[in-house]
Design an enzyme around this catalytic site. Structure first.
Site, mmCIF file in Angstrom:
data_model
loop_
_atom_site.group_PDB
_atom_site.id
_atom_site.type_symbol
_atom_site.label_atom_id
_atom_site.label_comp_id
_atom_site.label_asym_id
_atom_site.label_seq_id
_atom_site.Cartn_x
_atom_site.Cartn_y
_atom_site.Cartn_z
ATOM 1 N N HIS A 207 41.705 15.854 52.042
ATOM 2 C CA HIS A 207 42.909 16.602 52.343
ATOM 3 C C HIS A 207 42.704 18.207 52.317
ATOM 4 O O HIS A 207 43.390 19.061 52.244
ATOM 5 C CB HIS A 207 44.014 16.376 51.279
ATOM 6 C CG HIS A 207 43.570 16.807 49.966
ATOM 7 N ND1 HIS A 207 43.063 16.253 49.138
ATOM 8 C CD2 HIS A 207 44.043 17.676 49.351
ATOM 9 C CE1 HIS A 207 42.635 16.655 47.890
ATOM 10 N NE2 HIS A 207 43.358 17.692 47.917
HETATM 11 C C1 UD1 Z 1 47.467 20.786 46.524
HETATM 12 C C2 UD1 Z 1 46.783 21.529 45.761
HETATM 13 C C3 UD1 Z 1 45.389 20.781 45.882
HETATM 14 C C4 UD1 Z 1 45.312 19.303 45.168
HETATM 15 C C5 UD1 Z 1 46.209 18.715 45.943
HETATM 16 C C6 UD1 Z 1 46.387 17.226 45.759
HETATM 17 C C7 UD1 Z 1 46.974 23.913 45.689
HETATM 18 C C8 UD1 Z 1 46.511 25.335 46.221
HETATM 19 N N1 UD1 Z 1 46.414 22.837 46.122
HETATM 20 O O1 UD1 Z 1 47.199 20.892 47.800
HETATM 21 O O2 UD1 Z 1 44.342 21.662 44.702
HETATM 22 O O3 UD1 Z 1 43.992 18.636 45.476
HETATM 23 O O4 UD1 Z 1 47.529 19.356 46.148
HETATM 24 O O5 UD1 Z 1 47.450 16.718 46.543
HETATM 25 O O6 UD1 Z 1 47.980 24.041 44.838
HETATM 26 N N2 UD1 Z 1 53.418 17.733 51.073
HETATM 27 C C9 UD1 Z 1 54.476 17.022 51.231
HETATM 28 N N3 UD1 Z 1 55.046 16.196 50.256
HETATM 29 C C10 UD1 Z 1 54.794 16.698 48.720
HETATM 30 C C11 UD1 Z 1 53.829 17.566 48.693
HETATM 31 C C12 UD1 Z 1 53.139 18.252 49.866
HETATM 32 O O7 UD1 Z 1 54.812 16.470 52.460
HETATM 33 O O8 UD1 Z 1 55.192 16.099 47.959
HETATM 34 C C13 UD1 Z 1 53.184 18.585 52.109
HETATM 35 C C14 UD1 Z 1 53.535 20.131 52.019
HETATM 36 O O9 UD1 Z 1 54.671 20.120 53.113
HETATM 37 C C15 UD1 Z 1 52.347 20.644 52.889
HETATM 38 C C16 UD1 Z 1 51.116 19.783 52.675
HETATM 39 O O10 UD1 Z 1 51.847 18.476 52.059
HETATM 40 O O11 UD1 Z 1 52.378 20.530 54.461
HETATM 41 C C17 UD1 Z 1 50.456 20.598 51.713
HETATM 42 O O12 UD1 Z 1 50.877 20.404 50.271
HETATM 43 P P1 UD1 Z 1 50.549 21.854 49.159
HETATM 44 O O13 UD1 Z 1 51.429 21.139 47.890
HETATM 45 O O14 UD1 Z 1 50.864 23.023 49.794
HETATM 46 O O15 UD1 Z 1 49.025 21.707 48.868
HETATM 47 P P2 UD1 Z 1 48.175 20.477 48.830
HETATM 48 O O16 UD1 Z 1 47.451 20.377 50.263
HETATM 49 O O17 UD1 Z 1 48.778 19.164 48.584
#
Ligand code: UD1
Length: 384
Positions: A207
């Site tokens: 991811h």
């Molecule tokens: C975040 C953390 C990363 C961790 C990862 C584990 C930061 C900078 N990064 O990255 O260190 O390893 O989480 O999962 O804080 N999304 C959903 N549902 C959710 C959460 C996220 O659909 O419950 C989607 C968001 O809409 C987005 C993507 O996943 O499109 C990324 O989510 P985001 O929380 O921004 O960062 P991660 O890539 O998950």
């Protein structure tokens, strides 16, 4: 009574906070706690399921940050968390790991002159293109108590000028959770559901923005996974970010790579601990596989957890297909095996050491107000 405000935000935080909450409960005559969830992760599969699996109480407060750019996420978290800190007047704000919620809440506490304890302090990938590296560096610079998992983390902090008296090596708190839950994970039916037999599959997670946000890199990794999957089926519980990017770039999983929804803690633990091989770009999984001696190939050029390579079962293979496939073949042909060898202080008792440090520091600094409802100097945001 020492008053603690615990912060979680995203999936990798929950398994670090669960044992701390339990350890505080064991000393409830000396410490009280409130759990704040920033809401950075909000899907059931990325958040709620972990509270059940890990036996964590529901958060007392949810700040509802949800998705957005990193700046938007942090900008939503900070004023909401500020209100909580002002209302609660805690002795400590405890943050874990390196996600956006970690730095956002640490910064708020710092602005309000509330002490910050950072669990998992001192890890460095030395790669400032990683958002988590910036979060780690900044959080450690402003934390009052730096609770580290290993010697290399202490050395990083000292090199950055953090005074030694702020650093306490407590070991790896996520391994507390692993040891507590491994027995329960044996009851997970995930292998039956996916029709898998122990050691006859590989488990994959992917991811990191550097791997999934660039179509060329993602296709390269997928082609390597396709090669591996010709010899060993690959099971891939896919993060929402990765699923979205694959759709956007029109990349589908190669034959033999089976995508599932993200799994809860217990199902995922059962899956990876019974895998012949783990392929990942996660930080935590490098440590967990080290603790149980499961061969791990990390699809990155660097790691903030070098101890998993020096003393564990981890190997860096980047995103180059030849390296990934070559290393996977060595493991698949039984050329590599490891005894489960947990590094020093990865012993299941880190959370007790953390709580002891919080209590001892609070007492020695005489920061405990005998009556929290009437603090001598009420907290207010500076600047107004
Ligand atoms: C975040 C953390 C990363 C961790 C990862 C584990 C930061 C900078 N990064 O990255 O260190 O390893 O989480 O999962 O804080 N999304 C959903 N549902 C959710 C959460 C996220 O659909 O419950 C989607 C968001 O809409 C987005 C993507 O996943 O499109 C990324 O989510 P985001 O929380 O921004 O960062 P991660 O890539 O998950």
């Amino acid at each position: 009574m020492v008053k603690i405000l615990n912060v979680v935000g995203a999936r990798p935080n929950f398994m670090k906070m669960a044992p701390i909450i339990a350890a505080i409960n064991r000393r409830s005559n000396e410490v009280s706690q409130t759990l704040v969830h920033t809401g950075q992760h909000y899907d059931k599969a990325m958040s709620a399921v972990f509270f059940g699996d890990l036996g964590m109480p529901e958060p007392d407060i949810n700040l509802g940050a949800r998705s957005g750019t990193h700046t938007q996420q942090m900008a939503r978290i900070m004023p909401a968390f500020e209100e909580v800190v002002i209302a609660q007047q805690p002795d400590w704000v405890v943050v874990v790991g390196d996600v956006n919620s970690t730095i956002a809440c640490a910064l708020v506490a710092n602005k309000l002159n509330v002490r910050v304890a950072h669990v998992e302090a001192g890890l460095r990938s030395f790669d400032r293109a990683m958002p988590e590296e910036i979060n780690r560096l900044l959080t450690d610079q402003i934390a009052d108590l730096l609770l580290t998992p290993s010697k290399d983390a202490d050395a990083n902090l000292l090199r950055e000028g953090i005074p030694a008296e702020r650093i306490v090596r407590v070991g790896n708190v996520m391994i507390d959770t692993l040891f507590q839950q491994i027995g329960r994970a044996r009851d997970s039916a995930i292998l039956n559901e996916l029709e898998l037999r122990p050691r006859e599959f590989a488990a994959l997670t992917l991811h990191r923005p550097s791997n999934v946000d660039n179509p060329e890199v993602l296709s390269r990794i997928c082609s390597a996974l396709g090669e591996v999957a010709r010899e060993l089926p690959v099971v891939f519980p896919a993060h929402p970010r990765t699923q979205a990017r694959m759709r956007e770039f029109g990349i589908s999983a190669p034959a033999g790579v089976r995508i599932t929804a993200p799994l809860g803690y217990l199902d995922f633990l059962r899956l990876w601990s019974d895998a012949r091989l783990v392929l990942t770009d996660s930080g935590g999984l490098q440590e967990e596989t080290t603790a149980l001696g499961v061969p791990c190939l990390t699809l990155r050029e660097n790691t903030e957890r070098p101890i998993t390579i020096e003393q564990g079962s981890n190997r860096l293979v980047g995103s180059d297909p030849a390296r990934i496939v070559g290393a996977a073949r060595e493991i698949m042909s039984n050329g590599v095996s490891y005894a489960g060898r947990a590094p020093e202080l990865w012993d299941g008792h880190s959370a007790d050491r953390i709580v002891e440090a919080l209590i001892a520091r609070a007492r020695s600094a005489e920061i405990i107000n005998s009556d929290h409802s009437a603090p001598t100097a009420p907290l207010t945001p500076s600047g107004d």
